[in-house]
Design a protein around this motif. Structure first.
Motif, PDB file in Angstrom:
ATOM      1  N   LYS B  52       0.810  -1.217   0.000  1.00  0.00           N
ATOM      2  CA  LYS B  52       0.000   0.000   0.000  1.00  0.00           C
ATOM      3  C   LYS B  52       0.846   1.270   0.000  1.00  0.00           C
ATOM      4  CE  LYS B  52      -4.221  -1.437   2.386  1.00  0.00           C
ATOM      5  NZ  LYS B  52      -4.887  -1.283   3.692  1.00  0.00           N
ATOM      6  N   CYS B  53       2.060   1.184   0.504  1.00  0.00           N
ATOM      7  CA  CYS B  53       2.858   2.394   0.676  1.00  0.00           C
ATOM      8  C   CYS B  53       3.257   2.986  -0.660  1.00  0.00           C
ATOM      9  CB  CYS B  53       4.104   2.075   1.494  1.00  0.00           C
ATOM     10  SG  CYS B  53       5.170   3.496   1.732  1.00  0.00           S
ATOM     11  N   THR B  54       3.085   4.292  -0.785  1.00  0.00           N
ATOM     12  CA  THR B  54       3.439   4.953  -2.032  1.00  0.00           C
ATOM     13  C   THR B  54       4.715   5.783  -1.911  1.00  0.00           C
ATOM     14  OG1 THR B  54       2.121   6.856  -1.430  1.00  0.00           O
ATOM     15  CG2 THR B  54       1.027   5.171  -2.720  1.00  0.00           C
ATOM     16  N   GLY B  55       5.298   5.800  -0.744  1.00  0.00           N
ATOM     17  CA  GLY B  55       6.515   6.589  -0.562  1.00  0.00           C
ATOM     18  C   GLY B  55       6.276   8.084  -0.488  1.00  0.00           C
ATOM     19  N   CYS B  56       5.118   8.484   0.049  1.00  0.00           N
ATOM     20  CA  CYS B  56       4.795   9.909   0.081  1.00  0.00           C
ATOM     21  C   CYS B  56       5.478  10.634   1.243  1.00  0.00           C
ATOM     22  CB  CYS B  56       3.283  10.097   0.176  1.00  0.00           C
ATOM     23  SG  CYS B  56       2.616   9.516   1.720  1.00  0.00           S
ATOM     24  N   VAL B  57       6.014   9.910   2.196  1.00  0.00           N
ATOM     25  CA  VAL B  57       6.788  10.440   3.322  1.00  0.00           C
ATOM     26  C   VAL B  57       5.969  11.295   4.297  1.00  0.00           C
ATOM     27  CG1 VAL B  57       9.163  11.104   3.840  1.00  0.00           C
ATOM     28  CG2 VAL B  57       8.527  10.764   1.513  1.00  0.00           C
ATOM     29  N   GLU B 106      -3.187   4.277   4.607  1.00  0.00           N
ATOM     30  CA  GLU B 106      -3.294   3.208   5.602  1.00  0.00           C
ATOM     31  C   GLU B 106      -2.214   2.165   5.417  1.00  0.00           C
ATOM     32  OE1 GLU B 106      -7.120   1.530   6.060  1.00  0.00           O
ATOM     33  OE2 GLU B 106      -8.048   3.436   6.547  1.00  0.00           O
ATOM     34  N   ALA B 107      -0.997   2.606   5.241  1.00  0.00           N
ATOM     35  CA  ALA B 107       0.091   1.673   4.969  1.00  0.00           C
ATOM     36  C   ALA B 107       0.980   1.452   6.181  1.00  0.00           C
ATOM     37  CB  ALA B 107       0.935   2.200   3.813  1.00  0.00           C
ATOM     38  N   ILE B 108       0.706   2.128   7.263  1.00  0.00           N
ATOM     39  CA  ILE B 108       1.532   1.946   8.447  1.00  0.00           C
ATOM     40  C   ILE B 108       0.613   1.798   9.660  1.00  0.00           C
ATOM     41  CG2 ILE B 108       1.915   4.421   8.934  1.00  0.00           C
ATOM     42  CD1 ILE B 108       4.886   3.643   9.361  1.00  0.00           C
ATOM     43  N   TYR B 109       0.929   0.846  10.532  1.00  0.00           N
ATOM     44  CA  TYR B 109       0.084   0.545  11.691  1.00  0.00           C
ATOM     45  C   TYR B 109       0.940   0.479  12.938  1.00  0.00           C
ATOM     46  CZ  TYR B 109      -2.294  -1.549   7.700  1.00  0.00           C
ATOM     47  OH  TYR B 109      -2.817  -1.774   6.473  1.00  0.00           O
TER      48      TYR B 109
END
Ligand code: SF4
Ligand code: SF4
Lengths: 367, 165
Positions: B52-57, B106-109
């Motif tokens: 899910k992570c897009t690397g948007c920081v 929602e890529a980090i929990y």
């Protein structure tokens, strides 16, 4: 034959079990009588005010948790109200009610520790505080359910609360509120008429009404001296003007009155929670706020009634994402300024009782 | 101080203590008996979803502690970010959960487990694959109600202690 005596200086703390943290008192004693006292602060200084000037308005909230760590919710609330005033953010109804419930639960929580630790200091060793910690545990369970953490909640945000209450929250809160008055009766039965406690705290460490006002003490310390001053009534913030409750006050301003005021305040808190639960609305729990809040240029001083007294934040904004100046009016620090006047003339054993009755939290004193 | 009948208050207090002898115990014996934690527990690790992570920081920017470090490159064909490295220093992390709240995808929990003590400081720095979810690294429901629903119900002391008075 007369024995020659001379005043003797001892250091009380910083690592002493009855100083509630790392507080140091330089005490001048003549035998057992305290002649002079000089408080020494700063062992827990973390530079929170300066750190806050480099963080975003949301990023400061975890820092406020670490001020008065026994009442983190109240600190969150005070910070959020200040930022909302500064940036003109509206808070939805449901969030307001949730905030009031949480702040009052936090007051119960903090007073339970305050009273328990005071009784511990005055000789009722461990039994009362363990009974009180049991009730505090139930409140912490509720906080954990909402925010996932038991001490540093980081739960409120400018414009509401971070997450909505889950469906099991209200039934659990109902159960707790039903039980709590009976437990409070039990605490009264346990110690309120206890002869040893009365002898050790009645008439001890009197803070006169004039001195209490002049030293700008607040919270239970001020109210025990007979001043009817509570910011929830005097300058209602959030939605406190919608609830019915009384401000308990003492008469003598001694240690026993401070204990009694806290016990009575807990009953009022339960009353407020009961009313808030009945009116609890549904709807939004957080208004739409940009991730990086940039309040307009200006300053705000906003205060709330935290469990230990008046907690205020002074924020100056230069319309960037971080405050230009961030000042905290630490409740415990200002309540401590009258310490010397309360203690001088009493014995060492009374010193511990008087100090315990003020209820301080070093995280807030040193910041 | 003068009392009319000395000892009544103490006796009344001792009654309360005596009653406690017959009450339900409050304490659980920890390693053997475990209570369920809250569904929103903020445990001491972060879980990252590399799909899910897009690397948007956004997460790294919103972290008040500066505990997240992300390196990305731009893929010229799709014009999207590639995450080369994501590194979380759990020693600096204060488990505030602001990164989870900030992530738009929602890529980090937050992690659900709390017994994550390490022997060395270096082991606290976790990177890339070490951050992925696995059976012994479950994600918590903090800010993610759909995960919270699957987790076991929290044990509450209010429900555990039922006393007749
Ligand atoms: S939980 Fe808080 S401190 Fe930890 S990485 Fe996320 S934002 Fe940073
Ligand atoms: S905010 Fe979310 S999507 Fe963006 S880099 Fe962080 S984890 Fe990835």
């Amino acid at each position: 034959m007369t024995i020659k005596t001379e005043p003797f200086v001892i250091n009380f703390g910083p690592a002493h079990p009855s100083t509630h943290g790392v507080f140091r008192m330089r005490v001048v004693l003549d035998g057992e009588v305290v002649l002079d006292l000089e408080p020494v602060y700063g062992y827990l200084h973390r530079g929170i005010e300066k750190l806050a000037e480099q963080r975003t308005y949301t990023g400061i909230i975890p820092l406020t948790d670490r001020l008065d760590y026994l009442a983190a919710m109240s600190n969150n609330l005070a910070h959020c109200i200040a930022v909302e005033k500064l940036a003109g953010i509206k808070v939805p109804e449901r969030a307001e009610y949730l905030r009031v419930i949480l702040a009052e639960l936090q007051r119960l929580c903090s007073h339970l520790i305050a009273v328990g630790a005071f009784l511990n200091d005055s000789g009722a060793f461990m039994t009362p505080i363990l009974y009180m910690l049991r009730e505090r545990e139930k409140i912490l369970d509720l906080f954990e359910m909402l925010s996932g953490q038991r001490l540093t909640y980081n739960d409120m945000r400018p414009g509401g609360v971070s997450q909505d209450a889950p469906e099991e929250f209200l039934p659990a809160l109902h159960k707790f509120v039903d039980q709590m008055p009976r437990y409070l009766d039990e605490y009264d039965q346990l110690l309120a008429k206890n002869e040893i406690l009365l002898a050790r705290s009645k008439g001890v460490g009197i803070l006169s009404k004039e001195l209490a006002i002049n030293s700008s003490a607040s919270g239970p310390v001020l109210r025990a001296s007979g001043v009817k001053w509570d910011i929830r009534k005097a300058e209602p913030y959030s939605i406190y003007d919608r609830f019915e409750f009384e401000i308990p006050t003492g008469t003598a301003g001694d240690c026993y009155d401070r204990y009694l005021v806290r016990m009575l305040e807990m009953r009022q808190s339960v009353r407020i929670i009961e009313q808030a639960m009945k009116q609890f609305p549904s709807g939004e729990y957080r208004s739409r706020v940009p991730k990086l809040i940039r309040p307009p240029v200006g300053e705000v001083y906003s205060r709330i009634e935290a469990p230990k007294g008046e907690l205020a934040f002074y924020i100056v904004s230069d319309s960037s994402i971080a405050p230009y100046r961030y000042h905290i009016r630490g409740t415990s620090l200002i309540n401590l300024t009258a310490l010397r006047d309360m203690i001088v003339g009493w014995k060492v054993a009374d010193l511990i009782v008087i100090f315990g009755s003020i209820d301080i939290c070093m995280g807030e004193v040193d910041r | 101080m003068k009392f009319e009948r000395y000892g009544i208050g103490i006796a009344r207090g001792m009654m309360v203590t005596f009653k406690h002898l017959f009450r339900h115990p409050t304490v659980s014996q920890y390693p053997e008996q475990r209570l369920n934690m809250s569904r929103r527990t903020r445990g001491n690790e972060l879980i990252w979803n590399n799909v899910k992570c897009t690397g948007c920081v956004t997460c790294a920017k919103s972290c008040p502690q500066g505990a997240i470090h992300i390196e990305t490159t731009v893929d010229p064909a799709t014009n999207k970010y590639n995450v080369l490295k994501i590194e979380v220093d759990t020693g600096y992390c204060i488990q505030c959960g602001l990164c989870v709240e900030a992530c738009p995808y929602e890529a980090i929990y937050m992690g659900y487990s709390v017994e994550r003590a390490k022997y060395r400081r270096g082991e606290l720095v976790q990177a890339n694959e070490m951050l992925l979810a696995s059976p012994d690294r479950p994600a918590s429901g903090y800010m993610n109600p759909h995960i919270a629903r699957e987790l076991p119900r929290q044990t509450l002391l209010v429900e555990k202690i039922v006393e007749k008075r």
